[in-house]
Design an enzyme around this catalytic site. Structure first.
Site, PDB file in Angstrom:
ATOM      1  N   ASP A  60       0.884  -1.446   0.108  1.00  0.00           N
ATOM      2  CA  ASP A  60       0.040  -0.076   0.162  1.00  0.00           C
ATOM      3  C   ASP A  60       0.917   1.260   0.035  1.00  0.00           C
ATOM      4  O   ASP A  60       1.858   1.400   1.140  1.00  0.00           O
ATOM      5  CB  ASP A  60      -0.932  -0.128   1.237  1.00  0.00           C
ATOM      6  CG  ASP A  60      -1.960   0.965   1.337  1.00  0.00           C
ATOM      7  OD1 ASP A  60      -1.720   2.120   0.596  1.00  0.00           O
ATOM      8  OD2 ASP A  60      -2.799   1.182   2.009  1.00  0.00           O
ATOM      9  N   TYR A 149      -8.122  16.712  -8.340  1.00  0.00           N
ATOM     10  CA  TYR A 149      -7.303  15.798  -9.575  1.00  0.00           C
ATOM     11  C   TYR A 149      -6.371  16.704 -10.561  1.00  0.00           C
ATOM     12  O   TYR A 149      -5.673  16.167 -10.704  1.00  0.00           O
ATOM     13  CB  TYR A 149      -8.526  15.040  -9.935  1.00  0.00           C
ATOM     14  CG  TYR A 149      -8.237  14.039 -10.827  1.00  0.00           C
ATOM     15  CD1 TYR A 149      -7.293  12.743 -10.414  1.00  0.00           C
ATOM     16  CD2 TYR A 149      -8.101  14.077 -12.351  1.00  0.00           C
ATOM     17  CE1 TYR A 149      -7.236  11.871 -11.139  1.00  0.00           C
ATOM     18  CE2 TYR A 149      -7.715  12.934 -13.282  1.00  0.00           C
ATOM     19  CZ  TYR A 149      -7.262  11.879 -12.578  1.00  0.00           C
ATOM     20  OH  TYR A 149      -6.847  11.013 -13.421  1.00  0.00           O
ATOM     21  N   THR A 184     -10.723   1.498 -17.955  1.00  0.00           N
ATOM     22  CA  THR A 184     -10.237   0.810 -17.065  1.00  0.00           C
ATOM     23  C   THR A 184     -10.944   0.725 -15.886  1.00  0.00           C
ATOM     24  O   THR A 184     -12.088   0.830 -16.010  1.00  0.00           O
ATOM     25  CB  THR A 184      -8.743   1.684 -16.293  1.00  0.00           C
ATOM     26  OG1 THR A 184      -9.355   2.603 -15.605  1.00  0.00           O
ATOM     27  CG2 THR A 184      -7.760   2.025 -17.417  1.00  0.00           C
TER      28      THR A 184
HETATM   29  N1  LIG Z   1      -8.994   5.861 -16.741  1.00  0.00           N
HETATM   30  C1  LIG Z   1      -8.757   7.052 -16.980  1.00  0.00           C
HETATM   31  O1  LIG Z   1      -9.736   7.604 -17.485  1.00  0.00           O
HETATM   32  C2  LIG Z   1      -7.428   7.775 -16.611  1.00  0.00           C
HETATM   33  C3  LIG Z   1      -7.175   8.881 -17.621  1.00  0.00           C
HETATM   34  C4  LIG Z   1      -6.254   9.571 -17.300  1.00  0.00           C
HETATM   35  C5  LIG Z   1      -5.293   9.285 -16.351  1.00  0.00           C
HETATM   36  N2  LIG Z   1      -5.580   8.064 -15.664  1.00  0.00           N
HETATM   37  C6  LIG Z   1      -4.561   7.891 -14.596  1.00  0.00           C
HETATM   38  O2  LIG Z   1      -3.870   6.607 -14.621  1.00  0.00           O
HETATM   39  C7  LIG Z   1      -3.586   5.799 -13.423  1.00  0.00           C
HETATM   40  C8  LIG Z   1      -3.773   4.503 -13.508  1.00  0.00           C
HETATM   41  O3  LIG Z   1      -5.287   4.427 -13.262  1.00  0.00           O
HETATM   42  P1  LIG Z   1      -6.335   3.431 -13.953  1.00  0.00           P
HETATM   43  O4  LIG Z   1      -7.380   4.211 -14.983  1.00  0.00           O
HETATM   44  O5  LIG Z   1      -5.498   2.305 -14.750  1.00  0.00           O
HETATM   45  O6  LIG Z   1      -7.466   2.970 -13.041  1.00  0.00           O
HETATM   46  P2  LIG Z   1      -7.441   1.541 -11.981  1.00  0.00           P
HETATM   47  O7  LIG Z   1      -7.700   0.606 -13.202  1.00  0.00           O
HETATM   48  O8  LIG Z   1      -8.302   1.907 -10.987  1.00  0.00           O
HETATM   49  O9  LIG Z   1      -6.034   1.233 -11.551  1.00  0.00           O
HETATM   50  C9  LIG Z   1      -5.410   2.111 -10.440  1.00  0.00           C
HETATM   51  C10 LIG Z   1      -4.249   1.126  -9.790  1.00  0.00           C
HETATM   52  O10 LIG Z   1      -4.026   1.900  -8.636  1.00  0.00           O
HETATM   53  C11 LIG Z   1      -3.758   0.988  -7.690  1.00  0.00           C
HETATM   54  N3  LIG Z   1      -3.586   1.675  -6.358  1.00  0.00           N
HETATM   55  C12 LIG Z   1      -4.778   2.683  -5.920  1.00  0.00           C
HETATM   56  N4  LIG Z   1      -4.344   3.002  -4.530  1.00  0.00           N
HETATM   57  C13 LIG Z   1      -3.099   2.276  -4.143  1.00  0.00           C
HETATM   58  C14 LIG Z   1      -2.336   2.340  -3.064  1.00  0.00           C
HETATM   59  N5  LIG Z   1      -2.874   2.937  -1.988  1.00  0.00           N
HETATM   60  N6  LIG Z   1      -1.230   1.539  -3.134  1.00  0.00           N
HETATM   61  C15 LIG Z   1      -0.770   0.907  -3.854  1.00  0.00           C
HETATM   62  N7  LIG Z   1      -1.511   1.031  -5.198  1.00  0.00           N
HETATM   63  C16 LIG Z   1      -2.749   1.473  -5.340  1.00  0.00           C
HETATM   64  C17 LIG Z   1      -4.625  -0.151  -7.884  1.00  0.00           C
HETATM   65  O11 LIG Z   1      -4.012  -1.499  -6.998  1.00  0.00           O
HETATM   66  P3  LIG Z   1      -4.548  -1.906  -5.868  1.00  0.00           P
HETATM   67  O12 LIG Z   1      -6.157  -1.512  -5.634  1.00  0.00           O
HETATM   68  O13 LIG Z   1      -4.513  -3.332  -6.181  1.00  0.00           O
HETATM   69  O14 LIG Z   1      -3.792  -1.337  -4.757  1.00  0.00           O
HETATM   70  C18 LIG Z   1      -4.783  -0.200  -9.331  1.00  0.00           C
HETATM   71  O15 LIG Z   1      -3.679  -1.022  -9.692  1.00  0.00           O
HETATM   72  C19 LIG Z   1      -4.037   6.870 -12.350  1.00  0.00           C
HETATM   73  O16 LIG Z   1      -2.955   7.515 -12.008  1.00  0.00           O
HETATM   74  C20 LIG Z   1      -5.062   7.631 -13.080  1.00  0.00           C
HETATM   75  O17 LIG Z   1      -5.200   8.918 -12.401  1.00  0.00           O
HETATM   76  C21 LIG Z   1      -6.635   7.610 -15.607  1.00  0.00           C
END
Ligand SMILES: NC(=O)c1ccc[n+]([C@@H]2O[C@H](COP(=O)([O-])OP(=O)(O)OC[C@H]3O[C@@H](n4cnc5c(N)ncnc54)[C@H](OP(=O)(O)O)[C@@H]3O)[C@@H](O)[C@H]2O)c1
Length: 254
Positions: A60, A149, A184
């Site tokens: 974490d 954000y 995602t």
């Molecule tokens: N999806 C979009 O539309 C989008 C757009 C722009 C930017 N982003 C950015 O892309 C990045 C990845 O997001 P995603 O879209 O792939 O979302 P996601 O599918 O929800 O993945 C988020 C990841 O972050 C990990 N995480 C969350 N809290 C954590 C903690 N306290 N310690 C360790 N790991 C943690 C989660 O793993 P666990 O829960 O297993 O810990 C998961 O692997 C983020 O920074 C997000 O802001 C996303």
């Protein structure tokens, strides 16, 4: 790519696709997240598909002791990490005034302090070796007013721009990746049902496409990667608009 890549947020979404695509290029992996089962399933898939070494680091990143283990792995001179992908993150409702302050503090810590700390751990070794690649997953929200954000992602873009200009000439590139809305688990984890995010279908990106384009941009040493023509055009438009209009455009979707 004979190197080791450490990826945070590897259990889901963009992080898991960075793991797949870096393994496809031959990188050994260290996968970081809290969900051990999800990491184990992904590691098995990748070992079978690509035959690379995959290590799990269940942590974490908001827990100082667990985060220290990740920093120690990043600075281990006996097992150098050549690629760092900071992808761990989560979102909060845009209603800042109603969000619990503790949630906002954790959000800021995970999106800003954690990537900064991990970069601080990995950079000395990368600079000593004269090579390294860091990808910080920001967002197009960095270019628009979008509560804490957007502000946090703006920090990551600004810092990455500076770091790329400073360390790029020494062989270490730093790229802020700025995706738009991407399929995602991000929005579902915020409690939004698929199709209920208020975003037109045509604005959604696929995670493997975002990852492939950002890896190409990082290989070219770009400081900022905005995957897809659609979002490049949108960012340009927002930069040209008066700020009140930009805020209205940015208010769409979640
Ligand atoms: N999806 C979009 O539309 C989008 C757009 C722009 C930017 N982003 C950015 O892309 C990045 C990845 O997001 P995603 O879209 O792939 O979302 P996601 O599918 O929800 O993945 C988020 C990841 O972050 C990990 N995480 C969350 N809290 C954590 C903690 N306290 N310690 C360790 N790991 C943690 C989660 O793993 P666990 O829960 O297993 O810990 C998961 O692997 C983020 O920074 C997000 O802001 C996303």
């Amino acid at each position: 790519m004979a190197t080791t890549a450490l990826i945070t947020g590897a259990s889901s979404g963009l992080g898991s696709d960075y793991a797949r695509q870096l393994a496809e290029r031959g990188a050994d992996l260290v996968l970081v997240a809290r969900d051990r089962d999800a990491l184990q399933t992904l590691a098995e898939e990748i070992r079978i598909d690509h035959g690379v070494t995959v290590t799990l680091l269940v942590a974490d990143l908001l827990n100082p002791k667990q985060r220290d283990k990740v920093c120690a792995r990043l600075s281990d001179p006996l097992s150098p990490v050549g690629v760092l992908v900071n992808a761990a993150g989560f979102g909060l409702p845009l209603t800042f005034e109603h969000n619990a302050l503790a949630d906002e503090v954790n959000h800021l810590e995970l999106l800003v302090q954690v990537p900064m700390m991990l970069m601080h751990a990995v950079l000395p070794g990368m600079l000593a070796r004269g090579r390294g690649r860091i990808l910080n997953i920001a967002s197009v929200a960095a270019f628009t007013p979008r509560s804490t954000y957007g502000a946090a992602k703006r920090w990551l873009v600004s810092f990455s721009e500076w770091a790329n200009a400073t360390y790029g000439p020494q062989g270490v590139t730093v790229t802020a990746v700025c995706p738009g809305f991407t399929h995602t688990n991000f929005h579902e984890r915020m409690g939004l049902a698929p199709g209920n995010e208020g975003v037109p279908t045509g604005m959604w990106l696929d995670s493997p496409d975002v990852v492939a384009q950002s890896l190409r941009d990082a290989a070219r040493g770009k400081a900022v990667s905005i995957p897809s023509f659609r979002y490049k055009a949108l960012v340009l438009l927002v930069r040209l608009l008066p700020s009140a209009w930009a805020a209205r455009v940015a208010g769409a979707g979640r």
